[in-house]
Write a protein that holds these residues in place. Structure first.
Motif, PDB file in Angstrom:
ATOM      1  N   VAL A 154       0.845  -1.195   0.000  1.00 44.18           N
ATOM      2  CA  VAL A 154       0.000   0.000   0.000  1.00 44.18           C
ATOM      3  C   VAL A 154       0.879   1.243   0.000  1.00 44.18           C
ATOM      4  O   VAL A 154       1.926   1.276   0.652  1.00 44.18           O
ATOM      5  CB  VAL A 154      -0.912   0.006   1.255  1.00 44.18           C
ATOM      6  N   VAL A 155       0.464   2.258  -0.752  1.00 46.90           N
ATOM      7  CA  VAL A 155       1.148   3.549  -0.717  1.00 46.90           C
ATOM      8  C   VAL A 155       0.171   4.590  -0.200  1.00 46.90           C
ATOM      9  O   VAL A 155      -0.999   4.615  -0.592  1.00 46.90           O
ATOM     10  CB  VAL A 155       1.704   3.943  -2.104  1.00 46.90           C
ATOM     11  N   MET A 156       0.644   5.429   0.718  1.00 46.45           N
ATOM     12  CA  MET A 156      -0.175   6.496   1.300  1.00 46.45           C
ATOM     13  C   MET A 156       0.455   7.834   0.976  1.00 46.45           C
ATOM     14  O   MET A 156       1.665   8.008   1.136  1.00 46.45           O
ATOM     15  CB  MET A 156      -0.256   6.342   2.815  1.00 46.45           C
ATOM     16  N   THR A 157      -0.364   8.780   0.526  1.00 44.00           N
ATOM     17  CA  THR A 157       0.141  10.139   0.345  1.00 44.00           C
ATOM     18  C   THR A 157      -0.137  10.927   1.618  1.00 44.00           C
ATOM     19  O   THR A 157      -1.145  10.694   2.300  1.00 44.00           O
ATOM     20  CB  THR A 157      -0.520  10.836  -0.864  1.00 44.00           C
TER      21      THR A 157
ATOM     22  N   VAL B 176      -1.438  -1.069  -4.235  1.00 37.85           N
ATOM     23  CA  VAL B 176      -0.818  -1.119  -5.560  1.00 37.85           C
ATOM     24  C   VAL B 176      -0.490  -2.536  -6.008  1.00 37.85           C
ATOM     25  O   VAL B 176      -0.340  -2.789  -7.200  1.00 37.85           O
ATOM     26  CB  VAL B 176       0.460  -0.242  -5.615  1.00 37.85           C
ATOM     27  N   THR B 177      -0.379  -3.471  -5.054  1.00 41.10           N
ATOM     28  CA  THR B 177      -0.042  -4.840  -5.422  1.00 41.10           C
ATOM     29  C   THR B 177      -0.581  -5.816  -4.388  1.00 41.10           C
ATOM     30  O   THR B 177      -0.589  -5.529  -3.198  1.00 41.10           O
ATOM     31  CB  THR B 177       1.493  -5.043  -5.508  1.00 41.10           C
ATOM     32  N   VAL B 178      -1.025  -6.972  -4.861  1.00 41.37           N
ATOM     33  CA  VAL B 178      -1.355  -8.103  -4.000  1.00 41.37           C
ATOM     34  C   VAL B 178      -0.500  -9.267  -4.456  1.00 41.37           C
ATOM     35  O   VAL B 178      -0.489  -9.608  -5.643  1.00 41.37           O
ATOM     36  CB  VAL B 178      -2.851  -8.490  -4.096  1.00 41.37           C
TER      37      VAL B 178
ATOM     38  N   PRO C 139       5.914  -4.564  -5.816  1.00 47.46           N
ATOM     39  CA  PRO C 139       5.033  -3.568  -6.433  1.00 47.46           C
ATOM     40  C   PRO C 139       5.557  -3.079  -7.778  1.00 47.46           C
ATOM     41  O   PRO C 139       6.765  -2.958  -7.975  1.00 47.46           O
ATOM     42  CB  PRO C 139       5.009  -2.445  -5.397  1.00 47.46           C
ATOM     43  N   ASP C 140       4.643  -2.811  -8.676  1.00 50.40           N
ATOM     44  CA  ASP C 140       4.963  -2.229  -9.973  1.00 50.40           C
ATOM     45  C   ASP C 140       5.146  -0.723  -9.770  1.00 50.40           C
ATOM     46  O   ASP C 140       4.215  -0.026  -9.369  1.00 50.40           O
ATOM     47  CB  ASP C 140       3.814  -2.515 -10.943  1.00 50.40           C
ATOM     48  N   LEU C 141       6.347  -0.218 -10.064  1.00 48.15           N
ATOM     49  CA  LEU C 141       6.633   1.196  -9.806  1.00 48.15           C
ATOM     50  C   LEU C 141       5.767   2.124 -10.652  1.00 48.15           C
ATOM     51  O   LEU C 141       5.406   3.224 -10.215  1.00 48.15           O
ATOM     52  CB  LEU C 141       8.115   1.479 -10.055  1.00 48.15           C
ATOM     53  N   LYS C 142       5.403   1.682 -11.848  1.00 46.98           N
ATOM     54  CA  LYS C 142       4.550   2.522 -12.691  1.00 46.98           C
ATOM     55  C   LYS C 142       3.149   2.643 -12.102  1.00 46.98           C
ATOM     56  O   LYS C 142       2.542   3.714 -12.120  1.00 46.98           O
ATOM     57  CB  LYS C 142       4.495   1.952 -14.106  1.00 46.98           C
ATOM     58  N   GLU C 143       2.628   1.529 -11.562  1.00 43.52           N
ATOM     59  CA  GLU C 143       1.322   1.569 -10.918  1.00 43.52           C
ATOM     60  C   GLU C 143       1.367   2.418  -9.656  1.00 43.52           C
ATOM     61  O   GLU C 143       0.431   3.159  -9.348  1.00 43.52           O
ATOM     62  CB  GLU C 143       0.855   0.144 -10.578  1.00 43.52           C
ATOM     63  N   MET C 144       2.469   2.311  -8.927  1.00 41.95           N
ATOM     64  CA  MET C 144       2.623   3.122  -7.732  1.00 41.95           C
ATOM     65  C   MET C 144       2.692   4.599  -8.103  1.00 41.95           C
ATOM     66  O   MET C 144       2.105   5.454  -7.430  1.00 41.95           O
ATOM     67  CB  MET C 144       3.897   2.715  -6.981  1.00 41.95           C
TER      68      MET C 144
END
Length: 234
Positions: free
Chosen positions: A131-134, A147-149, A157-162
């Motif tokens: 998970v990414v949090m802003t 962003v990934t399971v 995690p895929d950096l582009k999706e992140m």
């Protein structure tokens, strides 16, 4: 006559349980199987739910684990079935949604409180999630995006999706979170390498990685607090 008598007994039991709940809405005086029964009252409008409650707890271990279990596994429990499994899963999903809403108001510098909510967010998870949090300028969480399971042990995690999740927000600070479903919250060597890779990826865009939290079965670890990441490495 026997059936009518049994229905009367069960009906009385439900009313007594509801009355207890109204006097004790925090459920402090309820055992696990009684809480499970309260939930099942709304899944099964009639009948005795005691046996089903014990069966679910014997299978999954706790109320929390029951409402967070996969639908397909819930449906295999005797007397549950697909529709009841979906209702139980929905309850777990709603609880997580509410926890997520509360999370948005937390000051990220309040590590104990943040850790409490992160544990709730990943409770019952059988797969590793990233998970990414802003985070806004007041150090409050602005958004939470999965962003990934992955599987049970590794998630990459895929950096582009992140980047999509991060750039859709105007915030310059982010926090990373992932879980170790079956083990300790101690960051692995791969976790540390991945964190530094993400920091290096976002640095040219002026995006700061404030921290990376690892959520284990019983604890949460801040990688920055443990000295695993440094701003100067970007």
């Amino acid at each position: 006559m026997a059936d009518d008598k049994n229905k009367s007994i069960h009906s009385g039991h439900r009313e007594r349980m509801r009355s207890r709940f109204l006097k004790d809405p925090e459920l402090s005086g309820f055992a696990e199987h009684e809480i499970m029964e309260l939930i099942l009252f709304f899944v099964f409008p009639r009948g005795d739910t005691n046996a089903v409650a014990h069966r679910l707890l014997d299978t999954f271990g706790s109320v929390n684990a029951v409402v967070n279990a996969p639908v397909e596994k819930l449906a295999k429990v005797e007397n549950i079935g697909q529709n009841s499994a979906v209702m139980l899963k929905m309850l777990g999903s709603v609880a997580k949604y509410l926890d997520k809403q509360d999370l948005l108001h937390i000051d990220v510098r309040d590590i104990p409180k943040l850790s409490q909510y992160l544990k709730a967010m990943f409770a019952g998870e059988l797969s590793e999630r990233f998970v990414v949090m802003t985070v806004n300028s007041n150090m409050r969480i602005n958004s939470v995006e999965q962003v990934t399971v992955g599987g049970q042990s590794v998630v990459c995690p895929d950096l582009k999706e992140m980047a999509k999740a991060v750039f859709s927000s105007s915030e310059e600070n982010i926090m990373l979170v992932h879980n170790h479903p079956g083990g300790t919250s101690k960051p692995s060597g791969d976790d540390i390498i991945l964190t530094r890779k993400i920091m290096q990826y976002f640095s040219p865009f002026g995006i700061n990685v404030l921290d990376h939290f690892v959520v284990g079965r019983d604890s949460v670890t801040s990688m920055r607090a443990c000295g695993f990441i440094y701003d100067t490495e970007c």
